[in-house]
Design a protein around this motif. Structure first.
Motif, PDB file in Angstrom:
ATOM      1  N   HIS A   1       0.836  -1.211   0.000  1.00 45.84           N
ATOM      2  CA  HIS A   1       0.000   0.000   0.000  1.00 45.84           C
ATOM      3  C   HIS A   1       0.864   1.251   0.000  1.00 45.84           C
ATOM      4  CE1 HIS A   1      -2.624   3.092   1.857  1.00 45.84           C
ATOM      5  NE2 HIS A   1      -3.637   2.406   1.369  1.00 45.84           N
ATOM      6  N   ALA A   2       1.835   1.290   0.898  1.00 45.88           N
ATOM      7  CA  ALA A   2       2.683   2.483   1.029  1.00 45.88           C
ATOM      8  C   ALA A   2       3.568   2.675  -0.198  1.00 45.88           C
ATOM      9  CB  ALA A   2       3.536   2.372   2.294  1.00 45.88           C
ATOM     10  N   GLU A   3       4.153   1.597  -0.706  1.00 43.55           N
ATOM     11  CA  GLU A   3       5.076   1.707  -1.844  1.00 43.55           C
ATOM     12  C   GLU A   3       4.335   2.120  -3.117  1.00 43.55           C
ATOM     13  OE1 GLU A   3       8.352   1.322  -1.876  1.00 43.55           O
ATOM     14  OE2 GLU A   3       8.922   0.128  -0.124  1.00 43.55           O
ATOM     15  N   LEU A   4       3.143   1.604  -3.338  1.00 43.40           N
ATOM     16  CA  LEU A   4       2.380   1.980  -4.524  1.00 43.40           C
ATOM     17  C   LEU A   4       1.920   3.432  -4.441  1.00 43.40           C
ATOM     18  CD1 LEU A   4       0.258  -1.253  -5.135  1.00 43.40           C
ATOM     19  CD2 LEU A   4       2.159  -0.401  -6.529  1.00 43.40           C
ATOM     20  N   ARG A   5       1.509   3.870  -3.264  1.00 42.31           N
ATOM     21  CA  ARG A   5       1.121   5.280  -3.102  1.00 42.31           C
ATOM     22  C   ARG A   5       2.323   6.199  -3.330  1.00 42.31           C
ATOM     23  NH1 ARG A   5      -0.813   6.410   2.400  1.00 42.31           N
ATOM     24  NH2 ARG A   5      -1.808   8.291   1.597  1.00 42.31           N
ATOM     25  N   ASP A   6       3.508   5.760  -2.890  1.00 35.53           N
ATOM     26  CA  ASP A   6       4.709   6.564  -3.125  1.00 35.53           C
ATOM     27  C   ASP A   6       4.941   6.812  -4.607  1.00 35.53           C
ATOM     28  OD1 ASP A   6       5.211   6.689  -0.442  1.00 35.53           O
ATOM     29  OD2 ASP A   6       6.960   5.370  -0.460  1.00 35.53           O
ATOM     30  N   ARG A   7       4.484   5.881  -5.423  1.00 31.11           N
ATOM     31  CA  ARG A   7       4.722   5.988  -6.872  1.00 31.11           C
ATOM     32  C   ARG A   7       3.554   6.614  -7.614  1.00 31.11           C
ATOM     33  NH1 ARG A   7       7.693   2.697  -4.370  1.00 31.11           N
ATOM     34  NH2 ARG A   7       9.788   2.145  -5.096  1.00 31.11           N
ATOM     35  N   GLY A   8       2.665   7.277  -6.871  1.00 28.46           N
ATOM     36  CA  GLY A   8       1.612   8.071  -7.480  1.00 28.46           C
ATOM     37  C   GLY A   8       0.326   7.352  -7.784  1.00 28.46           C
ATOM     38  N   HIS A   9       0.217   6.076  -7.413  1.00 30.67           N
ATOM     39  CA  HIS A   9      -1.021   5.347  -7.668  1.00 30.67           C
ATOM     40  C   HIS A   9      -2.052   5.670  -6.584  1.00 30.67           C
ATOM     41  CE1 HIS A   9       0.992   2.990 -10.741  1.00 30.67           C
ATOM     42  NE2 HIS A   9       1.957   2.691  -9.882  1.00 30.67           N
ATOM     43  N   THR A  10      -3.319   5.630  -6.951  1.00 30.60           N
ATOM     44  CA  THR A  10      -4.398   5.682  -5.974  1.00 30.60           C
ATOM     45  C   THR A  10      -4.675   4.257  -5.525  1.00 30.60           C
ATOM     46  OG1 THR A  10      -5.396   7.592  -7.062  1.00 30.60           O
ATOM     47  CG2 THR A  10      -6.790   6.350  -5.553  1.00 30.60           C
ATOM     48  N   VAL A  11      -4.594   4.030  -4.219  1.00 33.37           N
ATOM     49  CA  VAL A  11      -4.656   2.660  -3.703  1.00 33.37           C
ATOM     50  C   VAL A  11      -5.781   2.528  -2.691  1.00 33.37           C
ATOM     51  CG1 VAL A  11      -3.374   0.782  -2.630  1.00 33.37           C
ATOM     52  CG2 VAL A  11      -2.150   2.491  -4.001  1.00 33.37           C
ATOM     53  N   ALA A  12      -6.664   1.587  -2.927  1.00 29.50           N
ATOM     54  CA  ALA A  12      -7.712   1.227  -1.980  1.00 29.50           C
ATOM     55  C   ALA A  12      -7.498  -0.211  -1.539  1.00 29.50           C
ATOM     56  CB  ALA A  12      -9.098   1.396  -2.599  1.00 29.50           C
ATOM     57  N   VAL A  13      -8.124  -0.572  -0.436  1.00 27.75           N
ATOM     58  CA  VAL A  13      -8.001  -1.929   0.105  1.00 27.75           C
ATOM     59  C   VAL A  13      -9.400  -2.497   0.307  1.00 27.75           C
ATOM     60  CG1 VAL A  13      -7.148  -3.357   2.017  1.00 27.75           C
ATOM     61  CG2 VAL A  13      -5.853  -1.328   1.298  1.00 27.75           C
ATOM     62  N   GLU A  14      -9.584  -3.740  -0.083  1.00 32.06           N
ATOM     63  CA  GLU A  14     -10.812  -4.470   0.215  1.00 32.06           C
ATOM     64  C   GLU A  14     -10.403  -5.787   0.852  1.00 32.06           C
ATOM     65  OE1 GLU A  14     -14.718  -4.766   0.826  1.00 32.06           O
ATOM     66  OE2 GLU A  14     -13.872  -3.103  -0.348  1.00 32.06           O
ATOM     67  N   LEU A  15     -10.937  -6.058   2.045  1.00 28.69           N
ATOM     68  CA  LEU A  15     -10.605  -7.299   2.739  1.00 28.69           C
ATOM     69  C   LEU A  15     -11.550  -8.409   2.294  1.00 28.69           C
ATOM     70  CD1 LEU A  15      -9.922  -6.011   6.374  1.00 28.69           C
ATOM     71  CD2 LEU A  15      -8.316  -6.303   4.467  1.00 28.69           C
ATOM     72  N   ALA A  16     -10.985  -9.575   2.017  1.00 25.64           N
ATOM     73  CA  ALA A  16     -11.777 -10.747   1.649  1.00 25.64           C
ATOM     74  C   ALA A  16     -12.244 -11.414   2.935  1.00 25.64           C
ATOM     75  CB  ALA A  16     -10.941 -11.711   0.810  1.00 25.64           C
ATOM     76  N   LEU A  17     -13.449 -11.098   3.354  1.00 21.83           N
ATOM     77  CA  LEU A  17     -13.960 -11.524   4.647  1.00 21.83           C
ATOM     78  C   LEU A  17     -15.112 -12.500   4.475  1.00 21.83           C
ATOM     79  CD1 LEU A  17     -13.987  -7.999   6.313  1.00 21.83           C
ATOM     80  CD2 LEU A  17     -12.321  -9.818   6.695  1.00 21.83           C
ATOM     81  N   PRO A  18     -15.297 -13.423   5.424  1.00 24.98           N
ATOM     82  CA  PRO A  18     -16.412 -14.370   5.345  1.00 24.98           C
ATOM     83  C   PRO A  18     -17.747 -13.624   5.294  1.00 24.98           C
ATOM     84  CG  PRO A  18     -14.853 -15.016   7.069  1.00 24.98           C
ATOM     85  CD  PRO A  18     -14.454 -13.650   6.612  1.00 24.98           C
ATOM     86  N   GLY A  19     -18.606 -14.058   4.419  1.00 29.72           N
ATOM     87  CA  GLY A  19     -19.924 -13.449   4.332  1.00 29.72           C
ATOM     88  C   GLY A  19     -19.993 -12.220   3.449  1.00 29.72           C
ATOM     89  N   GLY A  20     -18.832 -11.706   3.031  1.00 30.23           N
ATOM     90  CA  GLY A  20     -18.835 -10.545   2.163  1.00 30.23           C
ATOM     91  C   GLY A  20     -19.074 -10.937   0.717  1.00 30.23           C
ATOM     92  N   HIS A  21     -19.540  -9.978  -0.066  1.00 34.30           N
ATOM     93  CA  HIS A  21     -19.769 -10.235  -1.490  1.00 34.30           C
ATOM     94  C   HIS A  21     -18.711  -9.482  -2.278  1.00 34.30           C
ATOM     95  CE1 HIS A  21     -21.976 -11.663  -4.908  1.00 34.30           C
ATOM     96  NE2 HIS A  21     -22.117 -10.432  -5.399  1.00 34.30           N
ATOM     97  N   LEU A  22     -17.592 -10.166  -2.528  1.00 33.40           N
ATOM     98  CA  LEU A  22     -16.441  -9.516  -3.146  1.00 33.40           C
ATOM     99  C   LEU A  22     -16.729  -8.955  -4.536  1.00 33.40           C
ATOM    100  CD1 LEU A  22     -13.297 -11.626  -2.186  1.00 33.40           C
ATOM    101  CD2 LEU A  22     -13.834  -9.277  -1.548  1.00 33.40           C
ATOM    102  N   PRO A  23     -17.409  -9.669  -5.421  1.00 36.23           N
ATOM    103  CA  PRO A  23     -17.629  -9.106  -6.749  1.00 36.23           C
ATOM    104  C   PRO A  23     -18.308  -7.739  -6.713  1.00 36.23           C
ATOM    105  CG  PRO A  23     -18.130 -11.440  -6.763  1.00 36.23           C
ATOM    106  CD  PRO A  23     -17.898 -11.066  -5.337  1.00 36.23           C
ATOM    107  N   GLU A  24     -19.279  -7.596  -5.849  1.00 35.74           N
ATOM    108  CA  GLU A  24     -19.973  -6.310  -5.740  1.00 35.74           C
ATOM    109  C   GLU A  24     -19.030  -5.228  -5.215  1.00 35.74           C
ATOM    110  OE1 GLU A  24     -23.382  -4.473  -2.822  1.00 35.74           O
ATOM    111  OE2 GLU A  24     -23.724  -6.485  -3.657  1.00 35.74           O
ATOM    112  N   ALA A  25     -18.202  -5.587  -4.225  1.00 41.14           N
ATOM    113  CA  ALA A  25     -17.249  -4.615  -3.678  1.00 41.14           C
ATOM    114  C   ALA A  25     -16.231  -4.194  -4.725  1.00 41.14           C
ATOM    115  CB  ALA A  25     -16.545  -5.205  -2.454  1.00 41.14           C
ATOM    116  N   VAL A  26     -15.744  -5.155  -5.500  1.00 35.96           N
ATOM    117  CA  VAL A  26     -14.763  -4.832  -6.535  1.00 35.96           C
ATOM    118  C   VAL A  26     -15.374  -3.921  -7.588  1.00 35.96           C
ATOM    119  CG1 VAL A  26     -13.383  -5.805  -8.407  1.00 35.96           C
ATOM    120  CG2 VAL A  26     -13.357  -6.883  -6.147  1.00 35.96           C
TER     121      VAL A  26
END
Length: 616
Positions: A18-43
């Motif tokens: 996360h820190a290294e990619l932001r240092d290089r000018g990228h916009t970085v978000a995080v999504e945790l793969a958690l039980p019960g979550g609907h990852l496709p919708e979050a992505v």
């Protein structure tokens, strides 16, 4: 690019990515793969241009990898497959390994290869290897893969789908040799091998038959998860950590002694020190957590001799110590290494005693810090959680670390250098900032904030952090609660020097730099000026005032049973997974949702004379 990090947890490698990619000018978000979550919708909500998974325990759904390029970090060389890559490498004694960035598809770890980087495997615990050599190789591979993806012309290498499992350590070592010989970024083509989860039947220690080196290898391969399951004093425990003992001997499996909360246990041909234990979880009961071994065993532990070392143990080659000291000319080196970077009340007090004794030595420069891994992560939440009165232990622990920080801040007869070899967080960052100079390894990640644990924070941070980075940046660091790379820390003024080195080379380079600092003519005048500056500070804004105001806020939190800190601490030490991805990890969501409370808001009104901390 807008990059989404898809991970099972915001662990050390995810934070560094996360820190290294932001240092290089990228916009970085995080999504945790958690039980019960609907990852496709979050992505879909994130609409990323690229997905990177630094640490993922589950397969990415086809609905995601078929619609987006998903780059997965595998902690093994090309062809290595399976969930226990590092465990097997250490268990089988590999001295070379690597990291592969591959594209997710229908077969786990078998996708097209975007980058691969080799690395060494020194004889250290798995978690230390993961945060050190593996993390360095992983970041190099991720940055190369992202660059290749952004270029739009790179064709990743397709892997052979034929699975011919490697049956022996020699087979794995031969493939690793070929991998290590390749140029960085080049992709060798060893045969694929899928190895199973390394379970406790393989990890088990046979105390009557296993030699010390075999015991250490098994312990290192299981650190810090899952540990080695063992039977001890009528209970089942997971053993965590292991260090050789060169003198003490006894019947294989016998407990011989204690030292600094660790227990010493005899092997067939020697003995090992085991710093931490975790009781096996009873079905239906809460998750258990690691504690210093003596503390975990409690009344089960029979009377054993305590084998303490001097406060400044200089020669520890034949035994283990979590605090070590050496002198090279006019430079003293006070090294400490506590499991997980956590510092209990007792550990803080022992380190303070050693620091005071080191300050009695005739040196010009004193280097404070570990040699490879964690610098410090602040107070020991596990020991606090296990205490009969967690509020009282919280109070004792915060005062003990404050005493240590105060000693560093008020040292005026030499220059103190904090050598940050590995990651640091919360009060551990503030301990480092108490020194005259902070030297940080290029691979370290800093988390200079407290609010995610529901704390205002102490360790004189309201003095040292604004002094280094300015009030506005101090406020932003605290409120954003995001990891900071060594490069960003240098740019902000949080650290004074970044040492570009691998984990093993850091201590040597710091030693050379410290010797040079001690020999500079200007060093004597800098030391003389320290007393004048401290006297000036004490006459205008005394250090005691900063501490008193911080501790007032902390005491209010500790004594309030309904304060978020208590539930957050409990969830942290028991590794309870969150129900959703924290909003602060998504820069696009933060702007659309209610603000998370700042540390000041959690604990009450910010004290006067402390920089205001607006909610965001």
């Amino acid at each position: 690019m807008h990059i989404l990090l898809l991970a099972s947890a915001f662990n050390s490698l995810t934070q560094r990515t996360h820190a290294e990619l932001r240092d290089r000018g990228h916009t970085v978000a995080v999504e945790l793969a958690l039980p019960g979550g609907h990852l496709p919708e979050a992505v879909r909500r994130h609409a990323p241009e690229l997905i990177v998974s630094p640490m993922l325990r589950t397969a990415i759904p086809e609905e995601i990898w078929s619609a987006y390029t998903c780059l997965v970090v595998h902690p093994g060389p090309v062809g290595d497959r399976g969930p226990s890559s590092l465990d097997w490498a250490i268990h089988e004694g590999a001295d070379r390994w690597g990291v592969t960035v591959l594209q997710a598809d229908a077969e786990m770890d078998a996708g097209d290869v975007w980058a691969s980087v080799p690395c060494r495997v020194p004889p250290v615990p798995k978690s230390e290897l993961y945060r050190g050599e593996i993390a360095d190789a992983a970041i190099e591979a991720v940055l190369l893969a992202v660059e290749r993806f952004a270029g739009g012309t790179y064709e990743p290498l397709k892997q052979d789908r034929t699975d011919a499992a490697a049956d022996t350590a020699a087979d794995a070592a031969a493939d690793a040799d070929a991998f290590a010989a390749a140029d960085v970024g080049a992709v060798p083509r060893p045969r694929p091998r899928t190895r199973p989860y390394l379970d406790q039947s393989v990890r088990r220690i046979d105390w009557a038959e296993d030699a010390t080196q075999d015991v250490l290898r098994k312990l290192r391969a299981a650190d810090s998860q899952p540990g080695v399951l063992d039977v001890l004093l009528g209970g089942e425990w997971y053993l965590h950590g292991g260090h050789a003992e060169g003198v003490l001997r006894g019947r294989p499996g016998e407990l011989l002694a204690t030292r600094a909360g660790a227990i010493c246990r005899a092997t067939r041909d020697g003995a090992v020190w085991i710093p931490e234990l975790r009781p096996r979880r009873v079905p239906g009961q809460p998750r258990t957590f690691k504690l210093p071994a003596v503390r975990a065993l409690g009344d089960r532990l029979p009377p054993l001799p305590e084998h303490p070392l001097p406060r400044l143990p200089e020669n520890t080659h034949g035994t283990w110590s979590d605090i070590r000291y050496r002198e090279d000319g006019n430079v003293g080196h006070l090294a400490f290494s506590f499991p997980g970077g956590a510092m209990s009340t007792e550990q803080c007090r022992r380190l303070l005693d050693a620091y005071r004794e080191a300050c009695a030595r005739p040196t010009t420069v004193l280097v404070l810090g570990g040699e490879r891994d964690f610098f410090s992560n602040g107070i020991h939440l596990g020991v606090i959680e296990a205490a009969d009165d967690p509020a009282a232990e919280s109070w004792a622990n915060i005062n003990a670390i404050d005493d240590l920080v105060e000693a560093v801040l008020t040292t005026t007869d030499r220059l103190v250098v904090s050598a940050v070899a590995g990651n640091a967080a919360a009060g551990g960052v503030m301990l480092a900032l108490a020194a005259d100079e902070v030297w940080c390894r290029s691979g370290a990640v800093l988390n200079p904030h407290y609010r995610l644990m529901g704390l205002y924070g102490s360790e004189y941070w309201t003095h040292t952090l604004p002094r280094r980075v300015g009030p506005a940046t101090a406020e932003r660091l605290m409120d954003d609660a995001l990891p900071v790379s060594s490069a960003t820390a240098l740019r902000l003024g949080l650290v004074d020097r970044v040492v570009d080195s691998g984990p093993d080379a850091f201590a040597g380079q710091v030693g050379d730099l410290a010797a040079r600092l001690a020999s500079l003519p200007a060093t004597a005048s800098r030391i003389s000026a320290k007393k004048t500056e401290l006297d000036r500070l004490e006459s205008t804004t005394p250090l005691a005032g900063f501490r008193e105001r911080e501790l007032t806020a902390m005491r209010r939190t500790f004594d309030d049973p309904d304060a978020p800190y208590h539930a957050l601490r409990r969830a942290f030490v028991r590794k309870e997974r969150p129900s959703h991805t924290p909003p602060h990890l998504d820069p696009t969501r933060v702007a659309r949702t209610a603000p998370m409370p700042s540390s000041a808001a959690v604990t009450g009104t910010a004290p006067a004379a402390v920089p205001s901390r607006s909610n965001r």
